[in-house]
Design an enzyme around this catalytic site. Structure first.
Site, mmCIF file in Angstrom:
data_model
loop_
_atom_site.group_PDB
_atom_site.id
_atom_site.type_symbol
_atom_site.label_atom_id
_atom_site.label_comp_id
_atom_site.label_asym_id
_atom_site.label_seq_id
_atom_site.Cartn_x
_atom_site.Cartn_y
_atom_site.Cartn_z
ATOM 1 C CE LYS A 35 -6.761 -31.205 12.857
ATOM 2 N NZ LYS A 35 -7.061 -30.224 13.895
ATOM 3 C CD GLN A 79 -9.386 -27.361 14.248
ATOM 4 O OE1 GLN A 79 -9.253 -28.550 14.019
ATOM 5 N NE2 GLN A 79 -8.357 -26.528 14.287
ATOM 6 C CG ASP A 102 -5.886 -31.633 19.612
ATOM 7 O OD1 ASP A 102 -5.046 -31.925 18.746
ATOM 8 O OD2 ASP A 102 -6.899 -30.954 19.383
#
Ligand code: NDP
Length: 266
Positions: A35, A79, A102
């Site tokens: 990422k 994460q 997200d």
């Protein structure tokens, strides 16, 4: 995306992504690194917060609150999975929905249900982009998704439904999985079981999208679909690695750019 970031910067908008990782899960480390690399490649500013596995929930909440306020950060990504002593739901709910790249916050999940969304979860969004870019029509098609997680299966079903697919979601309690999959014009496998969807379960000419990422004992990376047998019957199929995975990261970049615009306007 590179071009879009350049244009944004000319308008005085600088997208910034904060990536938070707690603990030392090797798979999470790999995802976070890719990422960060994607941000560098397209010119998005990024910050990494690598916290020890012993970080408390309150400490993590404090960091999220700080990032919610931080002006040069337009997107926040925590994460998953988090260590067991931290409640993922509490953490996700603490992220400002306008910085939730997200799309896991309940506000964004609700918007996806309504079909009026700012952010789409990256993996299902990547699947839709693959379908669209390949010129595959979803309207009226039988779409079978295997897996009903909040991250992949459920939002995937909504996105296909918004494109007028006829959607079936299978899970571990589904009876006659093979027969259900055989009906599908579009199959999305998001189970986490190596190569469980085999060619004999696929209808001739179906589109097969493999979300699964499974590492075998011999370290080989495989999907949820048995590629060699499914490839023989499918009209289009995604490989693992190299299919949905890179698309997920591309969609994260897209959401971060969008977040930069949204936060600028608010
Ligand atoms: P989860 O473990 O959260 O969900 C798995 C789903 O599969 C569950 O709904 C479960 O059913 C269902 N399932 C399990 N066994 C069976 C079975 N025998 N038959 C039918 N359904 C079954 O996984 P995720 O959704 O988070 O991830 C799925 C896969 O996708 C994993 O391999 C993951 O690594 C990968 N992934 C890849 C990404 C990418 O960027 N390419 C991003 C995210 C995930 P039930 O609900 O009944 O338990």
């Amino acid at each position: 995306m590179k071009e879009e970031v350049k244009n944004l910067k000319q308008e005085g908008i600088n997208p910034g992504l904060a990536v938070v990782i707690v603990g030392d899960d090797p798979a999470s480390r790999v995802y976070v690194n890719s990422k960060k690399k994607a941000c560098e490649e397209i010119g998005i500013y990024s910050e990494e917060y690598a916290l020890s596995a012993k970080t408390t929930q309150d400490e993590l909440l404090e960091l999220i609150n700080m990032l919610n306020e931080k002006k040069d950060i337009s997107g926040i990504l925590v994460q998953l999975p988090l260590p067991e002593h931290i409640d993922e739901e509490i953490i996700i709910n603490a992220i400002n929905p306008k910085k939730d790249v997200d799309a896991f916050h309940p506000v964004n999940v609700g918007k996806i249900m309504f079909g009026n969304y700012d952010f789409v979860p990256c993996t299902p969004a990547g699947v839709m982009e693959l379908i669209k870019e390949s010129g595959i029509e979803v309207a009226g098609k039988e779409c079978v998704i295997i897996g009903r997680s909040n991250i992949v299966g459920k939002p995937q079903a909504m996105l296909l439904l918004h494109e007028n697919g006829t959607v079936t979601i299978c899970h571990s309690k589904t009876k006659n999985l093979a027969e259900t999959v055989k009906r599908a014009d579009i199959v999305v496998a998001a189970v986490g079981k190596p190569e469980m969807i085999t060619g004999d379960m696929i209808k001739e000419g179906a589109v097969v999208i493999d979300v699964g990422i499974n590492r075998l004992e011999n370290k080989k990376l495989v999907g949820d679909v048995h590629f060699e047998s499914a490839e023989k019957v499918a009209s289009a199929i995604t490989p693992v690695p190299g299919g949905v995975g890179p698309m997920t990261i591309a969609m994260l970049m897209k959401n971060t750019v969008k977040a930069a615009r949204i936060n600028r306007e608010s």
